[in-house]
Design a protein around this motif. Structure first.
Motif, mmCIF file in Angstrom:
data_model
loop_
_atom_site.group_PDB
_atom_site.id
_atom_site.type_symbol
_atom_site.label_atom_id
_atom_site.label_comp_id
_atom_site.label_asym_id
_atom_site.label_seq_id
_atom_site.Cartn_x
_atom_site.Cartn_y
_atom_site.Cartn_z
ATOM 1 N N ARG A 97 0.829 -1.201 0.000
ATOM 2 C CA ARG A 97 0.000 0.000 0.000
ATOM 3 C C ARG A 97 0.866 1.253 0.000
ATOM 4 N N GLU A 101 0.913 4.205 -2.677
ATOM 5 C CA GLU A 101 0.662 5.577 -2.255
ATOM 6 C C GLU A 101 1.803 6.504 -2.671
ATOM 7 N N CYS A 105 -0.146 5.414 -7.167
ATOM 8 C CA CYS A 105 -0.789 4.203 -7.694
ATOM 9 C C CYS A 105 -0.284 3.831 -9.080
ATOM 10 N N SER A 175 -6.180 -0.946 -8.099
ATOM 11 C CA SER A 175 -5.786 0.379 -7.623
ATOM 12 C C SER A 175 -4.975 1.114 -8.675
ATOM 13 N N LEU A 181 -6.330 4.276 -4.086
ATOM 14 C CA LEU A 181 -6.051 3.225 -3.112
ATOM 15 C C LEU A 181 -7.314 2.506 -2.670
#
Lengths: 211, 211
Positions: A97, A101, A105, A175, A181
DNA sequence: TTAGGAGTTGATTGATCGATCAATCCAAGA
DNA sequence: TCTTGGATTGATCGATCAATCAACTCCTAA
């Protein structure tokens, strides 16, 4: 001391592999030209083809580097400070993630991208991709085994570990496509709910039933 | 009556789009040359560039065709004979399994492949990919809404539908890489277990609780 | 000191890429 | 019948691709 470009104290071959690793991750294999790699590594084509017979051999070397990096570059940083084995799994997902971020993405999992970009890869490439997936899954499997007693007895641990990879890759794909996200987070949230339910003892409304 | 090549009673533009749809799915976008498309569609380059400004515009047309085909070409065939909405979701997943099986785990989901192959797609391409994902997710969402009363009240239906897509795409990716249905099947099995647990009323150890 | 080879240079190759365009075809409207 | 313009033809373009290679540098071992 040059800091731009891949560490210039390395051998040319190593610089080429590191540069290729980065560019293959950024733009994919087919969209990265040999000239791109040479320019950013500060090398000449003769040097590349002295160390690697073809561009594809360079890709195989890159995939080998990813495989060797799973433990020290991916798992270890993600897991420091996290003790609970199941939380370590979610910490691993959180590291993806963060990557999404930090790059708006656009970056995700380079192995997954390559796996879908190369439709009919030559055997050594396909096997190197599979080895990477296996290494990742085995790491998660190890965490699940450490939490074995919290999971239902009949749980297929390997399948569950593969499922975690599936959720990561599917979430990254969506994503990246939506440039948001949200899809990744939704996947992790649902996965967490599933783990919650796995760790909750079954109904036992009456008493008997369920082995 | 020619049956080889894309139906020759169609207009040249339609034949080009259908041929491109097939080839982009088989080999990806970058690995399919305009010459490949022209040869297999039996057309000349001038005809292609008369109908489409660039190769990328052809891709956008292909993605539009996929989007329009979700309902009649994907959902409808997968759902005939299946009444239960949740079973319809698994029937949809089974249709992807069939596709993998029929092609020796080389074909999967063309949208997913394109989504990861094109790292920095131009906006119209990215949006066309996103629209395809959205259409797929919305279809699953519809099935989940039809089974709303069987799921926990606080369930995020949209997120769960996205999760189904995530599981499909992640499973396809691994099955293609391993050239084995095992990973896909494992994913579906775990997802089924999750749906089982969602449909099983929670512990109710005491009595109160549950909103 | 020298011989030899690993490593490097960078121009060059032929193939293939997406795209262009003048010429031609052909069906529909005047 | 003639005109017009969309559709088609296919040769051709310059750019870019992965890969080659003879020449050269520099380190090392004898």
């Amino acid at each position: 001391m040059k800091t731009q470009r891949e560490n210039s104290r390395l051998t040319t071959a190593d610089r080429l592999v590191l540069t290729a690793m980065r560019l293959f991750g950024e733009k994919g294999y087919g969209s990265t030209s040999v000239a791109d790699i040479l320019r950013e590594a500060g090398a000449n084509s003769g040097s590349l083809y002295h160390a690697f017979p073809t561009k594809q051999d360079l890709l195989v070397a890159v995939l080998g580097l990813y495989r060797d990096g799973i433990e020290p570059m991916l798992l270890e940083p993600a897991w420091t400070g996290v003790d609970d084995p199941i939380e370590q799994i979610f910490a691993l997902l959180a590291s993806y993630r963060s990557r999404l971020e930090a790059t708006g993405c656009t970056y995700g999992c380079p192995i997954g991208s390559l796996a879908l970009e190369l439709h009919e890869p030559d055997p050594p490439v396909r096997e190197a991709l599979a080895v990477n997936f296996d290494g990742w899954v085995s790491a998660v499997e190890g965490r699940l085994l450490a939490a074995r007693d919290r999971l239902p007895a009949q749980t297929d641990i390997r399948a569950l570990a593969q499922f975690v990879l599936t959720v990561m890759e599917g979430g990254v794909m969506q994503s990246r496509t939506h440039r948001s996200l949200q899809a990744f987070d939704a996947g992790v949230t649902v996965l967490r709910d599933y783990f919650q339910r796995l760790q909750t003892p079954p109904p036992t409304p009456d008493s008997t039933e369920r082995s």
